[in-house]
Write a protein that holds these residues in place. Structure first.
Motif, short mmCIF file in Angstrom:
data_model
loop_
_atom_site.label_atom_id
_atom_site.label_comp_id
_atom_site.label_asym_id
_atom_site.label_seq_id
_atom_site.Cartn_x
_atom_site.Cartn_y
_atom_site.Cartn_z
N VAL A 26 0.67 -1.28 0.14
CA VAL A 26 -0.03 -0.57 -0.04
C VAL A 26 1.00 1.49 -0.28
CG1 VAL A 26 -2.09 0.85 1.17
CG2 VAL A 26 -1.50 -1.39 1.28
N PRO A 27 0.91 2.32 -1.39
CA PRO A 27 -0.17 1.79 -1.84
C PRO A 27 0.72 1.10 -2.91
CG PRO A 27 1.25 3.87 -3.02
CD PRO A 27 1.31 3.14 -1.16
N GLY A 28 -0.55 0.52 -4.23
CA GLY A 28 0.15 -0.44 -5.06
C GLY A 28 0.77 0.18 -5.76
N PRO A 29 0.93 -0.79 -7.29
CA PRO A 29 1.76 -0.04 -8.40
C PRO A 29 0.50 1.27 -8.90
CG PRO A 29 1.33 -2.21 -8.66
CD PRO A 29 0.63 -2.21 -7.22
N LEU A 30 -0.79 0.32 -9.32
CA LEU A 30 -1.58 1.42 -9.99
C LEU A 30 -2.08 2.53 -9.27
CD1 LEU A 30 -4.14 -1.17 -11.66
CD2 LEU A 30 -1.64 -0.09 -12.37
N SER A 31 -1.68 2.13 -8.02
CA SER A 31 -2.11 3.49 -7.38
C SER A 31 -0.95 4.73 -7.46
CB SER A 31 -2.38 3.27 -6.09
OG SER A 31 -3.73 3.05 -5.41
N ARG A 32 0.18 4.17 -7.60
CA ARG A 32 1.45 5.20 -7.03
C ARG A 32 1.32 5.75 -9.08
NH1 ARG A 32 4.05 0.25 -5.42
NH2 ARG A 32 4.92 0.04 -7.49
N GLU A 33 0.89 4.82 -10.12
CA GLU A 33 0.85 5.32 -11.16
C GLU A 33 -0.29 6.51 -11.49
OE1 GLU A 33 -0.94 4.21 -15.82
OE2 GLU A 33 -0.07 2.78 -14.37
N VAL A 61 -16.58 -1.65 3.04
CA VAL A 61 -15.30 -1.92 2.50
C VAL A 61 -15.42 -0.62 1.49
CG1 VAL A 61 -14.81 -4.20 2.98
CG2 VAL A 61 -16.11 -3.64 0.30
N LEU A 62 -13.15 -0.38 0.74
CA LEU A 62 -13.48 0.19 -0.04
C LEU A 62 -12.73 0.04 -0.86
CD1 LEU A 62 -12.71 4.48 -0.32
CD2 LEU A 62 -10.70 2.18 -1.41
N VAL A 63 -12.21 -0.94 -2.21
CA VAL A 63 -11.63 -1.41 -3.25
C VAL A 63 -10.79 -0.29 -3.84
CG1 VAL A 63 -10.79 -3.24 -4.03
CG2 VAL A 63 -13.17 -3.26 -3.01
N ASP A 64 -9.56 -0.24 -4.33
CA ASP A 64 -8.22 0.41 -4.84
C ASP A 64 -8.23 0.25 -5.88
OD1 ASP A 64 -6.38 -1.28 -4.27
OD2 ASP A 64 -5.10 0.12 -3.34
N VAL A 65 -7.65 0.36 -7.24
CA VAL A 65 -7.62 0.16 -8.42
C VAL A 65 -6.36 -1.34 -8.53
CG1 VAL A 65 -8.13 2.12 -9.84
CG2 VAL A 65 -5.45 1.76 -8.20
N ASP A 66 -5.90 -1.42 -7.20
CA ASP A 66 -4.74 -3.03 -7.54
C ASP A 66 -5.66 -3.91 -6.67
OD1 ASP A 66 -2.08 -1.41 -8.16
OD2 ASP A 66 -3.04 -0.28 -6.85
N GLY A 67 -7.33 -3.73 -6.31
CA GLY A 67 -7.65 -4.77 -5.97
C GLY A 67 -7.32 -5.10 -4.16
#
Length: 453
Positions: A26-33, A61-67
């Protein structure tokens, strides 16, 4: 898959799996992008609590772009009270979208605006005749409450209290107490605003009653502003950004009595506390206080932007035609969503659910406090709960501990928010749709964060 196109199975709403799950760091690769794109496109003045980018949300729950699936103990700052994508809200908003998105209520009005005003008259405190005007944000609602009070009384002075937060517009920044990050560098601010002491039981002298705290407030205002010059006293029944401060019993009632005796409009800012959040429709209900004007927003719209000022008919009608309004105020899609959110609260028993969440969370947190002297206070009402951190043996704020606990929660899949004038408070604002198991999982993580900090 790119950061702008999250996985198609991430569909929000109550059907989203109700579990905490981390698939990446956290954060994952897509969030970092996305963060890199944001830094090149979005003002640095817009900050974020958690550096992940949402793809779906629902239930608790809240799900981010990296799942990654996070336990949501923030509700978008008390907005998604009925949950993200609540079925009735989605259906009502979708139906309205298909019919028309906008006509401007000041040009050609529509039934949903009127019906929402009727609903607000029914659920706000007091059985007097009421009127409502609709706006877009909490700041707008507070600012218009001040306009109404000034117009109705012919006075200009506005009283507020320590630790208050009322918004980020120029006038509401003047009403807000905390300088950074809300006010620093943005002045000069609106004039004739007078700040007085408030009731903060954890930090007040031991044994200071609500009535005594109110007298301290009113004596200060009489001495520094003059009661006969004040148009309104604007106050949060439970302070939000200031630290979820619940005043001592009797404080609000005594202030309301003093306002009535001096012709001052008592304005309850229930932007964060209102619409079922505290285990009642409004936080003032807990104190049997009937405001002259009451502001709502956040939880009112089920996630869509809408706000309101509701109050005594003689005050609301004192403003001449055209004096209130705004291009988007009472947008028809937001009105439809708000009506559906109120229906959801009633039909799903969410007021009682807020009280139950509060009982469960407060019991867990007070057990932690009994064993850890760094927890100075656990307070709140309903699903609006806070933990104040201090240096052991006193009341010295420990903002570093609050930050460390919040950071640990974020890294391990729980979204919590900090607040407080000293930055040493963690606040919990779960959606009222959160399952018990998920709530307790989030509290387990918070306890673990405290043990490791």
């Amino acid at each position: 898959m790119t950061a702008s196109a999250p996985s198609p199975e991430l569909i929000g709403g109550p059907g989203l799996p109700q579990r905490r799950e981390l698939r990446t760091e956290v954060p994952g690769p897509l969030s970092r992008e996305l963060a890199a794109r944001r830094s090149a496109a979005v003002s640095a003045g817009v900050s974020s609590t958690l550096p992940v980018y949402a793809a779906a949300a629902g239930g608790g729950v809240l799900v981010d772009v990296d799942g990654n699936s996070f336990v949501d103990l923030g509700s978008g700052i008390a907005v998604t009270t009925v949950g993200n994508s609540a079925p009735k809200v989605v259906a009502a908003a979708s139906d309205q979208l298909a019919r028309f998105t906008h006509t401007c209520a000041m040009i050609t009005p529509y039934e949903s605006y009127v019906r929402l005003a009727e609903e607000l008259a029914a659920i706000t405190p007091g059985d007097h005749e009421k009127r409502t005007a609709l706006f877009n944000t909490g700041s707008e609602a507070v600012e218009n409450a001040v306009k109404i009070a000034r117009c109705a009384t012919g006075r200009t002075g506005i009283a507020v209290v320590d630790h208050a937060y009322h918004g980020r517009t120029n006038l509401t920044m003047a009403l807000t107490a905390k300088n950074k990050p809300y006010k620093d560098g943005f002045g000069p601010f609106a004039a004739d605003v007078h700040r007085a002491p408030t009731s903060y039981p954890f930090r007040d002298d031991a044994g200071l009653s609500g009535a005594a705290a109110a007298k301290r407030t009113t004596d200060y205002l009489e001495r520094t502003a003059g009661a006969d010059r004040l148009a309104a006293l604007v106050i949060e029944p439970i302070q939000g950004e200031g630290g979820f401060v619940v005043p001592a019993p009797g404080f609000l009632a005594e202030l309301a009595r003093w306002c009535r005796a001096n012709g001052i409009v008592f304005v309850a800012d229930e932007v964060q506390t209102g619409v079922a959040r505290t285990g009642s429709w409004f936080a003032t209900d807990h104190e049997d206080v009937v405001p002259d004007l009451i502001t709502t927003a956040k939880g009112l719209g089920g996630g869509l932007p809408i706000a309101a000022v509701t109050g005594r008919a003689e005050l609301m009608d004192a403003v001449p035609a055209g004096g209130l309004g705004g291009t988007y105020g009472g947008n028809p899609v937001a009105c439809a969503a708000a009506l559906a959110a109120l229906e959801t609260i009633r039909e799903d028993g969410l007021i009682a659910r807020a009280a139950a969440i509060g009982e469960q969370a407060t019991a867990r947190l007070r057990a932690l406090a009994a064993a850890d002297p760094r927890i100075g206070d656990v307070r709140g009402r309903g699903a609006m709960i806070a933990v104040e951190f201090v240096r052991p043996g006193g009341t010295e704020p420990d903002a570093a501990l609050a930050k460390a606990v919040a950071d640990h929660c974020h890294r391990t899949g729980v979204l919590v928010l900090t607040c407080g004038s000293f930055g040493n408070v963690i606040r919990l604002l779960p959606p009222l749709t959160i399952p018990d198991e998920l709530l307790h999982d989030g509290l387990d993580v918070l306890a673990d964060a405290l043990a490791q900090s």
